[in-house]
Design an enzyme around this catalytic site. Structure first.
Site, PDB file in Angstrom:
ATOM      1  CG  ASP A  32      -1.661   1.263   1.425  1.00 39.50           C
ATOM      2  OD1 ASP A  32      -2.372   1.649   0.481  1.00 39.50           O
ATOM      3  OD2 ASP A  32      -1.551   1.887   2.498  1.00 39.50           O
ATOM      4  CB  ALA A  33       0.938   4.315  -1.879  1.00 45.66           C
ATOM      5  CE1 TYR A  34      -0.624   9.023  -1.682  1.00 41.83           C
ATOM      6  CE2 TYR A  34      -2.526   7.713  -2.322  1.00 41.83           C
ATOM      7  CZ  TYR A  34      -1.549   8.630  -2.627  1.00 41.83           C
ATOM      8  OH  TYR A  34      -1.482   9.164  -3.898  1.00 41.83           O
ATOM      9  NE  ARG A  76      -5.952   7.588   5.315  1.00 44.32           N
ATOM     10  CZ  ARG A  76      -5.646   6.905   4.221  1.00 44.32           C
ATOM     11  NH1 ARG A  76      -5.810   7.436   3.005  1.00 44.32           N
ATOM     12  NH2 ARG A  76      -5.169   5.681   4.299  1.00 44.32           N
ATOM     13  CB  SER A 131      -1.799   3.090  -4.240  1.00 41.67           C
ATOM     14  OG  SER A 131      -2.357   4.293  -3.776  1.00 41.67           O
ATOM     15  CG  ASN A 132      -7.872   3.265  -2.482  1.00 39.88           C
ATOM     16  OD1 ASN A 132      -8.272   2.301  -3.150  1.00 39.88           O
ATOM     17  ND2 ASN A 132      -8.267   3.466  -1.234  1.00 39.88           N
TER      18      ASN A 132
END
Lengths: 234, 234
Positions: free
Chosen positions: B17-19, B48, B127-128
């Site tokens: 995942d990124a964030y 968020r 990622s999203n």
């Protein structure tokens, strides 16, 4: 979004969300406060937000190996998380009292007269709850006598705001979506129902800002009591 | 869920995942605090939480007439809501500074060395975010040199935790899900990935309780730096 524009809405039937819309969930917070003095509001708030979050997540991630669980199970999981996150020890009797609070809610004071005034239009509930949660509640509170049917998301196999859920009301009423008035105090539910195509009334009792992720409801009202006067004659 | 059990995990590739997992989103709160002193943490937190909520809701409610919007749009809607809910006036320049903060994140200090130590296994981002958000970020932070591919949910047309998103990694890697190590600091993402069938590492930096709506991740770690030593030899 129209607030008291004076133009009546032409709908032939009404579909109501249950929790927070017809039934006041404030008593859940009271039960929580009685069990955990000073922490009731925080516990009830986190419980509710996790209950919704889990319903959305389970809907999205479900697969043949990981099917969605019903709202009673989701509600119990959310309570376990919320108590854990707030470091509140949740003994078995307290857990049962909290979960039972969802089976013993009061209707908002204007729910009964508003439902009565909406007759002879058909009036339904469409809720995330199970039939086993909803039917005794409607019976015990007396709202059942104003309701033609109670629809549960369980018949669609997914939670709101999936269009498959809203379609249950179209199937039950045999009406085009725009001729169905959908009523919810949950902004995300009102927006999902508008994306589906209903004529949507958002009950904004607390003056909250509207969410921004989808189409606006047709009308915002403060109380159920305002609804009957907004419709064309039945 | 195994914590330091000593049994190594046999995976042939890693998907991150990124964030919040590779990239620290704390700088978003710092930007918010600089713009709205005393309100930065609340604004960043509500932003968020609405960003995620909108991604789930748009995924669930989407239809041919109301398609899902991309993560840049969802992020902008969530910011508008959060500022409105907190009664913070969000002028155009402030809005742009806030949105730009997502394009200028720092990696966690152990991200670069952990990714390097995981070579020669293939390492991907899933990622999203949109490719336009992710690719410049990976390039600017230098993490791109450790990454074999960057996958965006946009290729699946739905957000996490839909299994269609996780399947993008299977398609890219041509490995069975259990041979893919999935790494996320977001519990809901780790649980969704476990329901899909990956070998899952949940990075729990803050000691949060685990969510309860799905299967447990295989392993919980505190930092990315712990990951390489948990795997069988490449």
């Amino acid at each position: 979004m129209i607030e008291n524009s004076g133009i009546p809405f032409a709908v032939d039937a009404l579909v109501f969300d249950a929790y927070g819309t017809l039934f006041d969930v404030q008593s859940v917070a009271s039960t929580a406060e009685a069990l955990f003095p000073g922490h009731g509001a925080a516990l009830a708030q986190l419980w509710r937000s996790k209950q919704l979050e889990y319903s959305w997540l389970q809907s999205l991630m479900q697969s043949p190996t990981h099917p969605r669980q019903d709202f009673a199970a989701v509600t119990a999981h959310a309570l376990a998380y919320a108590a854990d996150a707030l470091a509140l020890p949740l003994a078995s009797h307290a857990r049962h009292r909290m979960l039972d609070a969802y089976l013993d809610l009061s209707p908002f004071p204007d729910a009964d007269p508003a439902l009565a005034a909406l007759a002879p239009r058909r009036r339904l509930i469409l809720s995330n709850g199970t039939r086993a949660m909803l039917e005794p509640l409607a019976a015990a509170t007396g709202l059942a006598r104003h309701l033609d049917n109670i629809l549960s998301v369980d018949d669609a196999g997914v939670y709101k705001p999936s269009p498959r859920v809203y379609h249950l009301a179209v199937d039950a009423l045999k009406l085009p979506p725009l001729r169905i008035g959908f009523v919810s105090s949950n902004a995300w539910d009102a927006i999902g129902a508008k994306a589906f195509g209903f004529t949507v009334f958002w009950i904004n009792r607390i003056g909250a800002p509207l969410d921004r992720h989808g189409p606006r409801p047709d009308c915002v009202i403060r109380r159920l009591a305002e609804l009957p006067a907004l419709l064309t004659a039945a």
